[in-house]
Design an enzyme around this catalytic site. Structure first.
Site, PDB file in Angstrom:
ATOM      1  N   ASP A 299      38.558  50.090  44.248  1.00 45.09           N
ATOM      2  CA  ASP A 299      38.327  48.780  44.864  1.00 45.09           C
ATOM      3  C   ASP A 299      39.010  48.719  46.226  1.00 45.09           C
ATOM      4  OD1 ASP A 299      40.844  48.842  43.687  1.00 45.09           O
ATOM      5  OD2 ASP A 299      40.454  47.223  42.282  1.00 45.09           O
TER       6      ASP A 299
ATOM      7  N   ASP B 255      45.468  39.147  33.856  1.00 43.60           N
ATOM      8  CA  ASP B 255      44.325  38.345  33.385  1.00 43.60           C
ATOM      9  C   ASP B 255      43.226  39.210  32.769  1.00 43.60           C
ATOM     10  OD1 ASP B 255      43.103  39.556  35.537  1.00 43.60           O
ATOM     11  OD2 ASP B 255      42.803  37.717  36.692  1.00 43.60           O
TER      12      ASP B 255
ATOM     13  N   HIS C 273      41.804  41.868  34.223  1.00 46.71           N
ATOM     14  CA  HIS C 273      40.853  42.513  35.144  1.00 46.71           C
ATOM     15  C   HIS C 273      41.057  44.026  35.173  1.00 46.71           C
ATOM     16  CE1 HIS C 273      43.936  41.733  38.550  1.00 46.71           C
ATOM     17  NE2 HIS C 273      43.903  43.039  38.409  1.00 46.71           N
TER      18      HIS C 273
ATOM     19  N   GLU D  40      37.440  40.144  37.940  1.00 47.42           N
ATOM     20  CA  GLU D  40      38.219  39.033  37.399  1.00 47.42           C
ATOM     21  C   GLU D  40      37.493  38.417  36.192  1.00 47.42           C
ATOM     22  OE1 GLU D  40      41.150  38.772  38.204  1.00 47.42           O
ATOM     23  OE2 GLU D  40      41.569  38.350  40.311  1.00 47.42           O
TER      24      GLU D  40
HETATM   25  C1  F6R Z   1      43.943  48.497  41.459  1.00 53.14           C
HETATM   26  C2  F6R Z   1      43.202  47.658  40.554  1.00 53.14           C
HETATM   27  C3  F6R Z   1      43.832  46.640  39.683  1.00 53.14           C
HETATM   28  C4  F6R Z   1      45.191  47.031  39.128  1.00 53.14           C
HETATM   29  C5  F6R Z   1      45.776  45.895  38.291  1.00 53.14           C
HETATM   30  C6  F6R Z   1      47.115  46.244  37.710  1.00 53.14           C
HETATM   31  O1  F6R Z   1      43.048  49.407  42.127  1.00 53.14           O
HETATM   32  O2  F6R Z   1      42.036  47.799  40.519  1.00 53.14           O
HETATM   33  O3  F6R Z   1      42.957  46.373  38.617  1.00 53.14           O
HETATM   34  O4  F6R Z   1      45.049  48.182  38.362  1.00 53.14           O
HETATM   35  O5  F6R Z   1      45.888  44.761  39.074  1.00 53.14           O
HETATM   36  O6  F6R Z   1      48.028  46.419  38.734  1.00 53.14           O
HETATM   37  P1  F6R Z   1      49.504  46.971  38.445  1.00 53.14           P
HETATM   38  O7  F6R Z   1      49.330  48.365  37.979  1.00 53.14           O
HETATM   39  O8  F6R Z   1      50.181  46.918  39.787  1.00 53.14           O
HETATM   40  O9  F6R Z   1      50.094  46.074  37.432  1.00 53.14           O
END
Ligand code: F6R
Length: 260
Positions: free
Chosen positions: A67, A136, A138, A143
């Protein structure tokens, strides 16, 4: 969906790196799906170490970033293309031209998303997708409410995600509202998915997507539909799982030939 409960992020990084190393031995030009965030950092750290110390070879490998923020100027230190370059691809011998990211600064966003989908297909699809999970639920930036069959597209971040990610920026006002993300349908086409989650703050999320219903309100739950997903979590992130003992038992008694 296989759930593997490990003592900590070092062990998680090592096990995921084992799977990637084996994949590269089997298929040197493997396509890796690359997530950012904190969760995969120990994987990238371990792969960089194995490249440095044992010559694990990425010279034919290809990578697709999961992303990207919309509207950050090219080269912005928090753009995910830059983060992946810094944390991973610059530390191994993958060719820079073989690493792709959604173009968050494109003038024509739908065309850029379509082009990204086509580039993934032309590469033969993702062999191994690394994922984290947001509080959440995702994955990528899908989301809550994301279509379970969505493709790469623009999404609006939930405020909690902007707050969670503000730690990487100077302040929350600098966190973009919009992102491009591979869709849940795109992620489901990866041949193997490895999702990493650690810490007590992820315990309820893990419980929801592993043992709750498949529902768009918790996007990661769609992984229950994927034929080869491995969930690597630490004890804290596993602390709300109803079937934790069963997952431990199954992993401890797993036939060795099965691998990850
Ligand atoms: C990052 C992404 C997000 C993260 C998620 C968890 O490329 O796509 O889905 O994997 O927000 O983030 P952390 O690992 O920082 O808790």
């Amino acid at each position: 969906m296989e759930v593997v409960i490990l003592p900590g992020s070092r062990q998680i990084g090592a096990l995921a790196a084992d799977a990637i190393e084996l994949l590269l031995q089997r298929k040197p030009n493997a396509v890796l799906g690359l997530a950012t965030g904190t969760s995969p950092l120990t994987i990238y750290e371990e792969l960089a170490r194995r490249h440095e110390e044992h010559g694990v070879d990425f010279s034919e490998a290809r990578g697709f970033v999961l992303d990207e923020y919309v509207g950050l100027e090219p080269g912005h230190p928090q753009s995910y293309r830059e983060v992946i370059r810094r944390e991973f691809t610059d530390r191994v011998n993958i060719k820079p031209e073989n690493v792709h990211a959604p173009d968050g600064s494109a003038a024509d966003i739908p065309a850029a998303c379509q082009a990204y989908e086509e580039a993934i297909s032309e590469a033969g699809g993702v062999d191994l997708q690394i994922l984290g999970v947001g509080t959440d639920g995702h994955i990528g930036f899908n989301e809550p409410g994301s279509s379970l069959s969505s493709r790469t597209r623009i999404k609006t971040l939930i405020e909690q995600t902007r707050k969670d990610n503000a730690r990487f920026f100077g302040s929350i006002s600098e966190v973009p509202h919009h992102v491009l993300t591979q869709g849940l349908g795109t992620i489901l086409e990866a041949k193997h998915v490895i999702l990493v989650a650690t810490g007590a703050q992820k315990a309820q999320t893990v419980r929801d997507f592993v043992e709750g219903p498949v529902a768009a309100i918790c996007a990661a739950s769609v992984l229950q539909m994927h034929p080869h997903t491995t969930i690597l979590i630490d004890e804290a992130a596993a602390s709300s799982l109803k079937l934790a003992d069963y997952y431990r038992h199954a992993y401890d008694n797993k036939p060795q030939w099965q691998g990850l």
